[in-house]
Design an enzyme around this catalytic site. Structure first.
Site, PDB file in Angstrom:
ATOM      1  N   HIS A 129      40.285  26.995  81.091  1.00  0.00           N
ATOM      2  CA  HIS A 129      40.990  26.678  79.851  1.00  0.00           C
ATOM      3  C   HIS A 129      42.247  25.854  80.137  1.00  0.00           C
ATOM      4  O   HIS A 129      42.506  24.845  79.466  1.00  0.00           O
ATOM      5  CB  HIS A 129      41.350  27.988  79.142  1.00  0.00           C
ATOM      6  CG  HIS A 129      42.168  27.822  77.903  1.00  0.00           C
ATOM      7  ND1 HIS A 129      41.634  27.763  76.638  1.00  0.00           N
ATOM      8  CD2 HIS A 129      43.521  27.712  77.742  1.00  0.00           C
ATOM      9  CE1 HIS A 129      42.602  27.619  75.755  1.00  0.00           C
ATOM     10  NE2 HIS A 129      43.761  27.594  76.396  1.00  0.00           N
ATOM     11  N   GLU A 130      43.015  26.271  81.142  1.00  0.00           N
ATOM     12  CA  GLU A 130      44.246  25.549  81.480  1.00  0.00           C
ATOM     13  C   GLU A 130      43.939  24.179  82.070  1.00  0.00           C
ATOM     14  O   GLU A 130      44.632  23.189  81.783  1.00  0.00           O
ATOM     15  CB  GLU A 130      45.091  26.374  82.459  1.00  0.00           C
ATOM     16  CG  GLU A 130      45.493  27.752  81.952  1.00  0.00           C
ATOM     17  CD  GLU A 130      46.204  27.727  80.614  1.00  0.00           C
ATOM     18  OE1 GLU A 130      46.845  26.706  80.295  1.00  0.00           O
ATOM     19  OE2 GLU A 130      46.111  28.727  79.878  1.00  0.00           O
ATOM     20  N   HIS A 149      43.215  21.840  79.305  1.00  0.00           N
ATOM     21  CA  HIS A 149      44.451  21.342  78.687  1.00  0.00           C
ATOM     22  C   HIS A 149      44.968  20.120  79.451  1.00  0.00           C
ATOM     23  O   HIS A 149      45.348  19.111  78.849  1.00  0.00           O
ATOM     24  CB  HIS A 149      45.534  22.431  78.715  1.00  0.00           C
ATOM     25  CG  HIS A 149      45.503  23.360  77.542  1.00  0.00           C
ATOM     26  ND1 HIS A 149      45.388  22.931  76.242  1.00  0.00           N
ATOM     27  CD2 HIS A 149      45.593  24.729  77.485  1.00  0.00           C
ATOM     28  CE1 HIS A 149      45.415  23.969  75.427  1.00  0.00           C
ATOM     29  NE2 HIS A 149      45.523  25.075  76.149  1.00  0.00           N
ATOM     30  N   GLU A 163      43.820  24.346  71.291  1.00  0.00           N
ATOM     31  CA  GLU A 163      43.319  25.575  71.899  1.00  0.00           C
ATOM     32  C   GLU A 163      41.796  25.668  71.782  1.00  0.00           C
ATOM     33  O   GLU A 163      41.117  26.089  72.718  1.00  0.00           O
ATOM     34  CB  GLU A 163      43.975  26.802  71.247  1.00  0.00           C
ATOM     35  CG  GLU A 163      45.457  26.944  71.546  1.00  0.00           C
ATOM     36  CD  GLU A 163      45.760  26.979  73.026  1.00  0.00           C
ATOM     37  OE1 GLU A 163      45.064  27.716  73.760  1.00  0.00           O
ATOM     38  OE2 GLU A 163      46.667  26.247  73.453  1.00  0.00           O
TER      39      GLU A 163
END
Length: 300
Positions: free
Chosen positions: A156-157, A160, A232
């Site tokens: 997830h990071e 980003h 997100e």
């Protein structure tokens, strides 16, 4: 996963309330002075619409880009995170291996990897460039979640970073800041013209400007938070592609079971996991969607 030998730092507090207010005021005054000086060198007239627009853009984007440029240092300082230079134990080696693999699959260079001493499962990514970023995880994340779930959070990071979310959010913040500054001053001039320039002078003008900036900033925040929530979902989807939907759903469900209060420093709180519990109108000012909504989006 054994985390007892992790090299972590303690979160650092930058003075008390008075010190922070002093730093905030001092920084803003310094930025205003610098931009005013630069504008005067280039002969910008702040009274005209062109000059006012340039001034608004300088103020609107200036603070955002300064914060972005310093984001890695601010994040490390505020959380007390320790960057892994050379892995010294199995957990650090595993972290480096996973982040390296995910970064390669995402098409970016491996970011700096850090661990910070925080009991609540959390992680964040920051940095001004896709190939010069920072990914940090808390000890609580490593201790309380399964390796597959930690991997999904890391994915997830990394998503980003690969999506350039930090830069895009900065640009959006700069644009809305510029419009808030510009429109508030245009409307203030209209108000002053209606009242007559000789009534109250510059003192009344600045009071009107500040009042309008607060009102317009209220709505501008909704726009920025909308994008923050949208990114997100994109990062969740990116992690599902880098790992699997099952892993990402499992990670979000693990976070859903976490009831401890998140106390990340304000400087990096917006970049953390931040499970949202906002209801009603407050949802419009939340930087993260509710976990159940994110889970449903992945499952559908």
């Amino acid at each position: 996963m054994d985390t007892t030998e992790l090299n972590t730092g303690q979160p650092k507090k930058i003075g008390g309330f008075a010190t922070r207010i002093g730093l905030l005021i001092g920084t803003n005054l310094a930025v205003i002075a610098l931009f005013t000086f630069v504008a005067s060198i280039f002969g910008v007239d702040p009274q005209g619409i062109v000059g006012l627009t340039i001034f608004a853009a300088l103020f609107g984007f200036g603070g955002s880009f300064v914060s972005l440029a310093m984001s890695k240092k601010i994040a490390i300082r505020s959380t007390g995170a320790v960057v892994i230079q050379t892995p010294t134990n199995d957990t650090e080696r595993w972290l480096v291996d996973v982040v390296t693999r995910l970064s390669r699959d995402a098409g970016i260079e491996t970011p700096d990897i850090a661990v910070f001493d925080h009991p609540v499962p959390n992680a964040f990514a920051t940095g001004a460039k896709r190939n010069d970023a920072l990914v940090a995880v808390s000890v609580g994340l490593l201790q309380q979640m399964k390796p597959a779930e930690v991997e999904a959070v890391l994915g997830h990071e990394i998503a980003h970073v690969a999506n350039g979310d930090m830069v895009t959010l900065t640009l959006i913040q700069g644009v809305v800041n510029t419009f808030v500054i510009l429109i508030s001053r245009i409307l203030a001039n209209v108000v002053m013209s209606a009242l007559g320039r000789d009534r109250g002078g510059m003192g009344i003008y600045f009071i009107v400007v500040m009042f309008l900036q607060v009102i317009l900033g209220f709505f501008a925040t909704m726009i920025v938070m909308w994008f923050s929530r949208h990114r997100e979902f994109r990062a969740d989807s990116g992690s599902a592609q880098l790992t699997s939907s099952t892993q990402m759903v499992s990670a979000l469900q693990a976070l859903q079971r976490q009831h401890a209060e998140d106390t990340l420093p304000d400087e990096v709180a917006a970049f953390g996991i931040r499970p949202s519990k906002a209801k009603g109108v407050r949802k419009l000012f939340s930087s993260h969607p509710p976990l159940e909504v994110r889970i449903a989006a992945l499952q559908n």
